[in-house]
Scaffold this motif. Structure first.
Motif, PDB file in Angstrom:
ATOM      1  N   PRO A 194     -16.064  54.839  63.911  1.00 38.33           N
ATOM      2  CA  PRO A 194     -16.744  55.207  62.670  1.00 38.33           C
ATOM      3  C   PRO A 194     -15.756  55.291  61.513  1.00 38.33           C
ATOM      4  CG  PRO A 194     -17.073  56.874  64.392  1.00 38.33           C
ATOM      5  CD  PRO A 194     -16.067  55.913  64.897  1.00 38.33           C
ATOM      6  N   TYR A 196     -14.122  56.686  57.907  1.00 38.65           N
ATOM      7  CA  TYR A 196     -14.000  57.911  57.121  1.00 38.65           C
ATOM      8  C   TYR A 196     -14.197  57.527  55.670  1.00 38.65           C
ATOM      9  CZ  TYR A 196     -12.066  60.451  61.099  1.00 38.65           C
ATOM     10  OH  TYR A 196     -11.900  61.062  62.313  1.00 38.65           O
ATOM     11  N   ASP A 201     -17.725  50.835  55.042  1.00 36.40           N
ATOM     12  CA  ASP A 201     -19.139  51.113  54.809  1.00 36.40           C
ATOM     13  C   ASP A 201     -20.013  49.871  54.906  1.00 36.40           C
ATOM     14  OD1 ASP A 201     -19.148  53.818  54.600  1.00 36.40           O
ATOM     15  OD2 ASP A 201     -19.474  53.916  52.438  1.00 36.40           O
ATOM     16  N   TYR A 204     -22.616  49.537  57.773  1.00 35.95           N
ATOM     17  CA  TYR A 204     -23.916  50.197  57.762  1.00 35.95           C
ATOM     18  C   TYR A 204     -24.959  49.418  56.943  1.00 35.95           C
ATOM     19  CZ  TYR A 204     -21.410  54.028  59.916  1.00 35.95           C
ATOM     20  OH  TYR A 204     -20.658  54.797  60.771  1.00 35.95           O
ATOM     21  N   GLN A 221     -25.571  52.381  67.052  1.00 32.89           N
ATOM     22  CA  GLN A 221     -24.599  53.471  66.943  1.00 32.89           C
ATOM     23  C   GLN A 221     -24.568  54.189  68.281  1.00 32.89           C
ATOM     24  OE1 GLN A 221     -24.093  55.658  63.479  1.00 32.89           O
ATOM     25  NE2 GLN A 221     -23.102  57.398  64.455  1.00 32.89           N
ATOM     26  N   VAL A 250     -17.012  63.366  63.652  1.00 31.00           N
ATOM     27  CA  VAL A 250     -17.183  61.948  63.329  1.00 31.00           C
ATOM     28  C   VAL A 250     -17.053  61.082  64.580  1.00 31.00           C
ATOM     29  CG1 VAL A 250     -16.180  59.988  62.068  1.00 31.00           C
ATOM     30  CG2 VAL A 250     -16.419  62.212  60.946  1.00 31.00           C
ATOM     31  N   LYS A 255     -21.204  61.981  63.531  1.00 30.04           N
ATOM     32  CA  LYS A 255     -21.619  62.418  62.199  1.00 30.04           C
ATOM     33  C   LYS A 255     -21.095  61.445  61.147  1.00 30.04           C
ATOM     34  CE  LYS A 255     -21.147  66.194  58.853  1.00 30.04           C
ATOM     35  NZ  LYS A 255     -20.552  67.522  58.569  1.00 30.04           N
ATOM     36  N   ARG A 256     -21.938  61.133  60.179  1.00 25.47           N
ATOM     37  CA  ARG A 256     -21.519  60.290  59.063  1.00 25.47           C
ATOM     38  C   ARG A 256     -21.146  61.174  57.887  1.00 25.47           C
ATOM     39  NH1 ARG A 256     -25.709  55.153  59.300  1.00 25.47           N
ATOM     40  NH2 ARG A 256     -25.521  54.835  61.560  1.00 25.47           N
ATOM     41  N   SER A 258     -20.393  62.445  54.150  1.00 25.75           N
ATOM     42  CA  SER A 258     -20.970  62.260  52.821  1.00 25.75           C
ATOM     43  C   SER A 258     -19.939  61.602  51.922  1.00 25.75           C
ATOM     44  CB  SER A 258     -21.405  63.606  52.251  1.00 25.75           C
ATOM     45  OG  SER A 258     -20.300  64.491  52.207  1.00 25.75           O
TER      46      SER A 258
END
Length: 493
Positions: A194, A196, A201, A204, A221, A250, A255-256, A258
């Motif tokens: 994933p 950071y 990005d 996604y 995922q 993460v 967890k994604r 913000s």
């Protein structure tokens, strides 16, 4: 090849089923899998390539990566283990004539060749049925790949692949029109940890496309718990002790994050500043002294460790402790700084030149409650008991906030050819990288250090570790070891 039965977790099964049966055979398609530590994404990639080998004889595709040399080191051992253990696919041995593939050289004469032979075999994995995987690096010269014709593209750690490179890569998937009747032909498959923040990005975006057009796009995922049945007992719980709270959320829980706040380190580029390939000298030299920078707090004490090569600052490890331990020899209760010192000694127990320069937080010149020595003196005493020579050189100069901001920006932006530049290990230094990435800035160019006071924020995710990087860069800019040994003192913080 005789029929084999492999076992997969549910998410791996969904992914493989989608690319084999759920997508349009006559069109280019994209399938991605993003997952954290131990989630099984590397096994899924290994299984996919083994299946491609069977489905696409004499096909040639690329394994896209930033740097080929790094991909060879990090990628090949895992692929070979997966092929051997799950598929009984082994490397060709000339002495016995057994095995199905060769690495980084032209294949034997009795191997079939791909329909389109590569110009250079030195970056190729070649199979007996003519299936060829060619490693292609994009960082140095992405445009050099514009003339390729590929049957497929596979990518690992896609978060390190820049979105701009995708325009070149996707246009290469066009070889052998109508020759293969397999959903795996003209497939772009990416796998990744994933991201950071904003880095990576673009992955996604395919998740959203998959919702609208599942015949051309698929996205999976996977989290560590999805693969729990294939992991050693206690593996997931042990990660809580090894990772920061943010890393755990993460990379284990999926967890994604913000959006990143307006950052104090606006010139920080995770991809660039964690790229440790092709640097001068050894990345880590056990025969050179270490240099460290500390930040001392009651509930969180941390240090970052460095070596230098000319203007290059090599950020090697970010270490921290959150509670004191007992002396390993006497059983006596230790302070936090002593606990950190023993951790440094343990991590670097194989280091041959046991000399370390220690700079950092001004507060380290204070005494811990009930102690007769300063925190720096306690830190040095603990290291000396483990056989280290310690040179204490904390900064005492109160640099103006704007000057400090400009110095860090100048070092990270690398626009001044005479200034230091910084590279940080992508895993060993990651806690500090995360800290820096999520450090907000105030209107007066000071750090917003509110995270250090919030009980809801794990302190390894606060601004402490980023502070240690600041202290160290300032120390270097003032002469480092040469300055410290001059005996001249300055006031810092």
């Amino acid at each position: 090849m005789e029929e084999l039965e492999i076992t997969v977790n549910d998410k791996q099964g969904d992914f493989l089923e989608a690319v084999l049966y759920g997508m349009d055979v006559n069109d280019r398609k994209v399938a991605g899998m993003v997952g954290g530590i131990g989630s099984g994404k590397s096994i899924a990639m290994s299984d996919l390539l083994a299946t491609m080998k069977e489905e696409l004889p004499r096909a040639k595709g690329q394994f896209a990566c930033p740097v080929v040399s790094q991909a060879k080191r990090s990628l090949t051992p895992g692929l070979r283990a997966g092929w051997r253990d799950r598929w009984d696919i082994t490397e060709f041995k000339p002495a016995t004539g057994e095995g199905e593939y060769v690495l980084w050289k032209k294949p034997p004469e009795d191997f079939d060749l791909p329909y389109e032979e590569p110009d250079d075999w030195s970056n190729c994995i070649s199979f007996a049925n003519g299936f060829v995987i060619e490693l292609c690096g994009y960082k140095m010269d992405a445009d050099s790949h514009r003339g390729r014709n590929d049957d497929f593209v596979v990518m690992d750690e896609a978060l390190r692949f820049k979105k701009d490179w995708l325009k070149i890569l996707l246009g290469r998937i066009r070889a052998n029109v109508g020759r293969f009747q397999s959903n795996l032909h003209w497939l772009f498959a990416f796998f990744s940890s994933p991201p950071y923040g904003s880095q990576g990005d673009w992955m996604y975006e395919y998740e959203e496309l998959a919702k609208k057009d599942p015949k051309r796009y698929h996205f999976t995922q996977v989290i560590t718990k999805d693969n729990e049945v294939f992991l050693p007992p206690g593996f997931i719980s042990s990660l809580k002790d090894k990772l920061t709270a943010l890393e755990y959320s993460v990379e284990v829980e999926g967890k994604r994050l913000s959006s990143i706040p307006k950052s104090y380190y606006s010139a920080l580029d995770w991809d660039k500043h964690s790229d440790i390939d092709g640097l001068p000298g050894l990345w880590y030299d056990p025969d050179k002294p270490l240099e460290s920078s500390g930040d001392f707090n009651v509930l969180f004490t941390s240090s970052t460790i460095y070596q230098r090569e000319g203007r290059l600052i090599k950020g090697q490890k970010a270490l921290f402790v959150k509670e004191p331990m007992n002396n390993p020899d006497t059983g006596e209760a230790l302070t936090m700084v002593e606990t950190l010192a023993y951790k440094v000694a343990e991590v670097y127990k194989g280091h041959r030149n046991k000399k370390i320069y220690v700079t950092g937080d001004r507060n380290g010149n204070n005494k811990s409650p009930g102690a007769t020595k300063t925190m720096y003196e306690l830190f040095a005493q603990a290291l000396e008991s483990e056989g280290w020579e310690v040179i204490l050189c904390p900064l005492l100069y109160n640099m103006e906030h704007y000057e400090r901001f400009l110095l860090m920006h100048k070092v990270l932006s690398e626009k001044d050819a005479d200034e230091y530049y910084l590279r940080m290990h992508p895993t060993e230094f990651k806690p500090a990288l995360v800290s820096m990435t999520y450090t907000p800035i105030k209107a007066d160019y000071t750090k917003d250090k509110g995270s250090e006071k919030k009980l809801s924020v794990e302190q390894e995710n606060a601004t402490h570790l980023g502070d240690t990087v600041d202290y160290y860069v300032i120390w270097c800019s003032m002469g480092g070891a040469t300055y410290s040994e001059s005996g001249f003192e300055i006031d810092f913080f």
